[in-house]
Design a protein around this motif. Structure first.
Motif, mmCIF file in Angstrom:
data_model
loop_
_atom_site.group_PDB
_atom_site.id
_atom_site.type_symbol
_atom_site.label_atom_id
_atom_site.label_comp_id
_atom_site.label_asym_id
_atom_site.label_seq_id
_atom_site.Cartn_x
_atom_site.Cartn_y
_atom_site.Cartn_z
ATOM 1 N N VAL A 73 38.752 52.057 31.395
ATOM 2 C CA VAL A 73 37.629 51.885 32.310
ATOM 3 C C VAL A 73 36.587 52.967 32.014
ATOM 4 O O VAL A 73 36.875 54.163 32.134
ATOM 5 N N ARG A 87 38.787 51.205 40.649
ATOM 6 C CA ARG A 87 38.905 50.112 39.684
ATOM 7 C C ARG A 87 40.140 50.308 38.793
ATOM 8 O O ARG A 87 40.829 49.346 38.447
ATOM 9 N N GLN A 90 43.090 49.217 40.775
ATOM 10 C CA GLN A 90 43.116 47.761 40.909
ATOM 11 C C GLN A 90 43.680 47.104 39.652
ATOM 12 O O GLN A 90 44.431 46.135 39.727
ATOM 13 N N TYR A 157 31.068 49.908 33.272
ATOM 14 C CA TYR A 157 30.047 49.655 34.277
ATOM 15 C C TYR A 157 28.768 50.413 33.943
ATOM 16 O O TYR A 157 28.804 51.619 33.718
ATOM 17 N N THR A 240 28.297 45.560 41.368
ATOM 18 C CA THR A 240 29.717 45.655 41.727
ATOM 19 C C THR A 240 30.037 46.859 42.600
ATOM 20 O O THR A 240 31.137 46.955 43.145
ATOM 21 N N ASN A 241 29.111 47.784 42.725
ATOM 22 C CA ASN A 241 29.388 49.048 43.423
ATOM 23 C C ASN A 241 28.904 48.997 44.869
ATOM 24 O O ASN A 241 27.691 48.914 45.119
ATOM 25 N N ASP A 262 30.065 40.500 42.802
ATOM 26 C CA ASP A 262 31.169 41.439 42.581
ATOM 27 C C ASP A 262 32.493 40.682 42.491
ATOM 28 O O ASP A 262 33.270 40.858 41.537
ATOM 29 N N TRP A 266 34.749 39.941 39.010
ATOM 30 C CA TRP A 266 36.116 40.461 38.901
ATOM 31 C C TRP A 266 37.088 39.344 38.526
ATOM 32 O O TRP A 266 37.986 39.547 37.701
#
Length: 278
Positions: A73, A87, A90, A157, A240-241, A262, A266
Motif C-alpha cells: 500500500v 487500508r 482491511q 492512493y 476514497t479518503n 469509495d 474497493w
C-alpha cells in the motif's frame, strides 16, 4: 497529489541508472515489532536507509494456513498515516499480507499541502530514491515466513497511485497494480506486458485532466498492456479518503470524499486482486 513534471528523458535515465546500481535495501538492516489485535497481527518493519529509519507497517492474519499473497500500500502525499494503515488492515482481513510503505522515514506524517508537496516532490525529482524505498520494502517482505514473494501486487492512493503505476511500468515482479485517484503521467513509460493495471479515477478530478487520461490509455495500448480504467461520475480527487472533504475546505483544494465511489472502487480492487492471484 500532482506536484510538477520533470522531463521524460531525465526520468528514464535515472530509472535506468537505478536498475544498474546496488539498491539501498541490500545494505539495510531490518527489525520488526509485533502487535496482535483480534485475528490480525501487525508489525512495524524497520529499515535503516542512509541513516534514516523507515518504518513500514505490515498486517496479516496468522491463523491462515500457508503463505499469503502480498499487497503493498503506497500512501497519499500525507505519508503513512492512520488512513493508509486502515487500508493495510482491511487488506489483511481479506487474507493478504499487506504492507504500507513509509516513504518519508521515521513514520513522518504531514498535515498541510506545503510540506506534503515538498516531501513528495523529491520522489518525482529523484525517482532513484522512490525505487530504493520500494525495494527496501520488498526486501522486508522476503524475511517473512507468511509472505508469498511470488504473488505480489501494489495499490496506491494519489501520490502513491502514481508511484504504484511507476513500479509496475519498470518491474515485472508484480501481478498487478491498482491506482486510486493517482496521477497517470510521470515521464516513465511501461516497459513490460506482464503487469496488469486497474486505474480507479474520479471523473471530476481536476488533478487528472482528460488529456492525461487519453495519453495514459495510448501508452498502455501501445505497450500492449492489459488494463482497466474506471471513471466515477462526480468524484473528485482523493474520493476514497473520508478526511478529504474537510482537508479540501481547509486548504482550498479540489478534493473530496465520495462514499459511492469509495465503496465501488474497493469492490473493483477486490475482484482484480482475486483474479490476478488465481
Amino acid at each position: 497529489m500532482k506536484t510538477f513534471r520533470i522531463c521524460t528523458f531525465a526520468l528514464v535515465f535515472l530509472f535506468s541508472f537505478a536498475c544498474k546500481e546496488k539498491t539501498t535495501s541490500e545494505n539495510a538492516v531490518t527489525t520488526s515489532n509485533h502487535e496482535t489485535s483480534g485475528n490480525i497481527k501487525t508489525e512495524e518493519l524497520k529499515t535503516e536507509i542512509n541513516g534514516v529509519t523507515h518504518r513500514s507497517f505490515a498486517a496479516y492474519n496468522p491463523d491462515l494456513k500457508g503463505v499469503l499473497p502480498v499487497v503493498f500500500v503506497l500512501p497519499e502525499w500525507w505519508g503513512l498515516n492512520d488512513y493508509a494503515k486502515r487500508r493495510v488492515k482491511q487488506l489483511a482481513e481479506l487474507g493478504y499480507f499487506a504492507v504500507g510503505v513509509d516513504y518519508y522515514g521515521d513514520s513522518k506524517v504531514v498535515d498541510n499541502p506545503e510540506e506534503a508537496n515538498k516531501l513528495s516532490s523529491h520522489f518525482y525529482e529523484v525517482p532513484i530514491d522512490a525505487r530504493r524505498m520500494f525495494d527496501a520494502a520488498k526486501h522486508q517482505v522476503i524475511l517473512s515466513e507468511k509472505a508469498d514473494y511470488s504473488k505480489m501486487a501494489i495499490i496506491g492512493y494519489c501520490f502513491g497511485g502514481a508511484q504504484a503505476l511507476n513500479m509496475g511500468r519498470i518491474s515485472d515482479d508484480f501481478r498487478g497494480v491498482v491506482s486510486f485517484h493517482g496521477n497517470l503521467e510521470t515521464g516513465i513509460r511501461a516497459k513490460n506486458k506482464k503487469v496488469q493495471y486497474l486505474v480507479l479515477n474520479g471523473e471530476a478530478d481536476s488533478f487528472v485532466p482528460a488529456k492525461e487520461i487519453e495519453a495514459f490509455k495510448k501508452e498502455m495500448d501501445s505497450a500492449g498492456t492489459k488494463y482497466k480504467f474506471v471513471n466515477y461520475p462526480g468524484a473528485l480527487h482523493s474520493f476514497t479518503n473520508p478526511d478529504a472533504t474537510e482537508m479540501g475546505k481547509k486548504f482550498n483544494l479540489q478534493i473530496g470524499y465520495n462514499k459511492d465511489a469509495d465503496e465501488k472502487s474497493w469492490e473493483e480492487m477486490k475482484k482484480f486482486l482475486a483474479e490476478i492471484f488465481k
